[in-house]
Design an enzyme around this catalytic site. Structure first.
Site, PDB file in Angstrom:
ATOM      1  N   LYS A  95      -4.968  -2.672  13.677  1.00  0.00           N
ATOM      2  CA  LYS A  95      -4.285  -1.632  14.437  1.00  0.00           C
ATOM      3  C   LYS A  95      -4.794  -1.626  15.880  1.00  0.00           C
ATOM      4  O   LYS A  95      -5.997  -1.709  16.132  1.00  0.00           O
ATOM      5  CB  LYS A  95      -4.496  -0.264  13.784  1.00  0.00           C
ATOM      6  CG  LYS A  95      -3.858  -0.156  12.398  1.00  0.00           C
ATOM      7  CD  LYS A  95      -4.077   1.209  11.797  1.00  0.00           C
ATOM      8  CE  LYS A  95      -3.359   1.341  10.458  1.00  0.00           C
ATOM      9  NZ  LYS A  95      -3.991   0.537   9.391  1.00  0.00           N
TER      10      LYS A  95
ATOM     11  N   GLU B 206       0.837  -1.195   0.000  1.00  0.00           N
ATOM     12  CA  GLU B 206       0.000   0.000   0.000  1.00  0.00           C
ATOM     13  C   GLU B 206       0.878   1.254   0.000  1.00  0.00           C
ATOM     14  O   GLU B 206       2.095   1.173   0.184  1.00  0.00           O
ATOM     15  CB  GLU B 206      -0.907   0.012   1.226  1.00  0.00           C
ATOM     16  CG  GLU B 206      -0.154   0.117   2.546  1.00  0.00           C
ATOM     17  CD  GLU B 206      -1.059   0.464   3.709  1.00  0.00           C
ATOM     18  OE1 GLU B 206      -1.383   1.648   3.836  1.00  0.00           O
ATOM     19  OE2 GLU B 206      -1.416  -0.433   4.483  1.00  0.00           O
TER      20      GLU B 206
END
Length: 300
Positions: free
Chosen positions: A159, A25
């Protein structure tokens, strides 16, 4: 219309030779750290994939094209660009139509990788269910993308700023296989482990690749989430990091920060509160994920 794909010379050569490719990404470049550390880190992660026997394909949107792999000058330009869009499923087409510069999140990278025929993607951590989502309904598009797009995603869990139990519940509801790599516990991004059990465990890249192919054989939509723990030498233990996460979350709420601005704010504040250790750990886990992704790509 055909998808406006632009392949770098390195990725084009790998496609022609039929050698393994790993998608990366680009939000870590544009929204994760300052210049020139962002460029240097991107180059280091790409080199980690090369050293493991695969070709890196960093994905970004520039000039109305989906760039699959970036030339050195393109990476430099992206790393120094201002007002770069943070793209997910909802705004990917609009950015291409208007010629905007955009960095891809997990969801957008999966879409673009699949269009390019790339089956494996290495990232840091996926998005998920934000804390307080029962009031805000703030749930990352990454989760639905994992249920729809057939790409195996290697991450250090979700996360740790997120609600991890709720994230796992949504993944289960969507039918996304969450596979712990050589672990029975869900990694918590900066921390190697959490109290949450992973529903599946695999200990080799070959097994993960076989499961990827089997999903296609069975006609099952979506990909796989490979939960790969950060090396313990680089981790920040949960007991240390979670109070800091709680402080950053409280500050974000007090300041009215919401939507796509939440994650960059939290990661930046946690960087400050840990004197930079969170970023050092983040870089270590991304490289670790890149190595495993290359092994899976080779097995495929």
């Amino acid at each position: 219309m055909t998808a406006p794909l632009a392949f770098s010379a390195e990725v084009s050569a790998a496609r022609a030779a039929g050698t393994p490719i790993v998608a990366l990404e680009s939000t870590i470049i544009t929204h994760g750290m300052p210049w020139p550390q962002n460029r240097d880190t991107a180059q280091e992660v790409e080199q980690t994939i090369r050293d493991a026997g695969a070709t890196p394909a960093t994905i970004a949107i520039m000039g109305g094209k989906i760039h699959i792999g970036l030339e050195a000058a393109e990476l430099d330009n992206l790393a120094q660009a201002n007002n770069v869009m943070k793209l997910s499923r909802a705004d990917l087409a609009a950015a291409l139509a208007t010629g905007a510069t955009g960095a891809t999140t997990v969801a957008a990278t999966m879409i673009c990788a699949n269009l390019a025929g790339i089956g494996v993607f290495a990232t840091g951590g996926i998005g998920g269910v934000h804390r307080g989502a029962e009031e805000s309904f703030d749930i990352s598009a990454d989760l639905r993308e994992l249920s729809e797009t057939p790409v195996t995603v290697v991450a250090a869990g979700a996360k740790a700023i997120l609600d991890l139990p709720k994230t796992m519940e949504v993944l289960e509801t969507l039918g996304v296989p969450v596979i712990g790599y050589q672990t029975d516990r869900l990694p918590a991004f900066w921390s190697a482990t959490s109290e949450i059990a992973v529903p599946l465990r695999m200990d080799t890249a070959d097994d993960i690749a076989t499961a990827h192919r089997m999903r296609a054989t069975l006609g099952l939509p979506g990909g796989q989430l490979i939960a790969n723990p950060i090396p313990t030498s680089a981790e920040i233990a949960s007991a240390e990091i979670m109070p800091i996460v709680a402080q950053a979350l409280a500050e974000a709420q007090d300041q009215g920060i919401a939507a796509k601005a939440v994650t960059p704010f939290l990661l930046g504040r946690i960087f400050e509160l840990t004197d930079g250790r969170s970023l050092t750990a983040n870089i270590a886990l991304v490289k670790n994920n890149a190595r495993l992704a290359a092994d899976i790509a080779r097995a495929l």
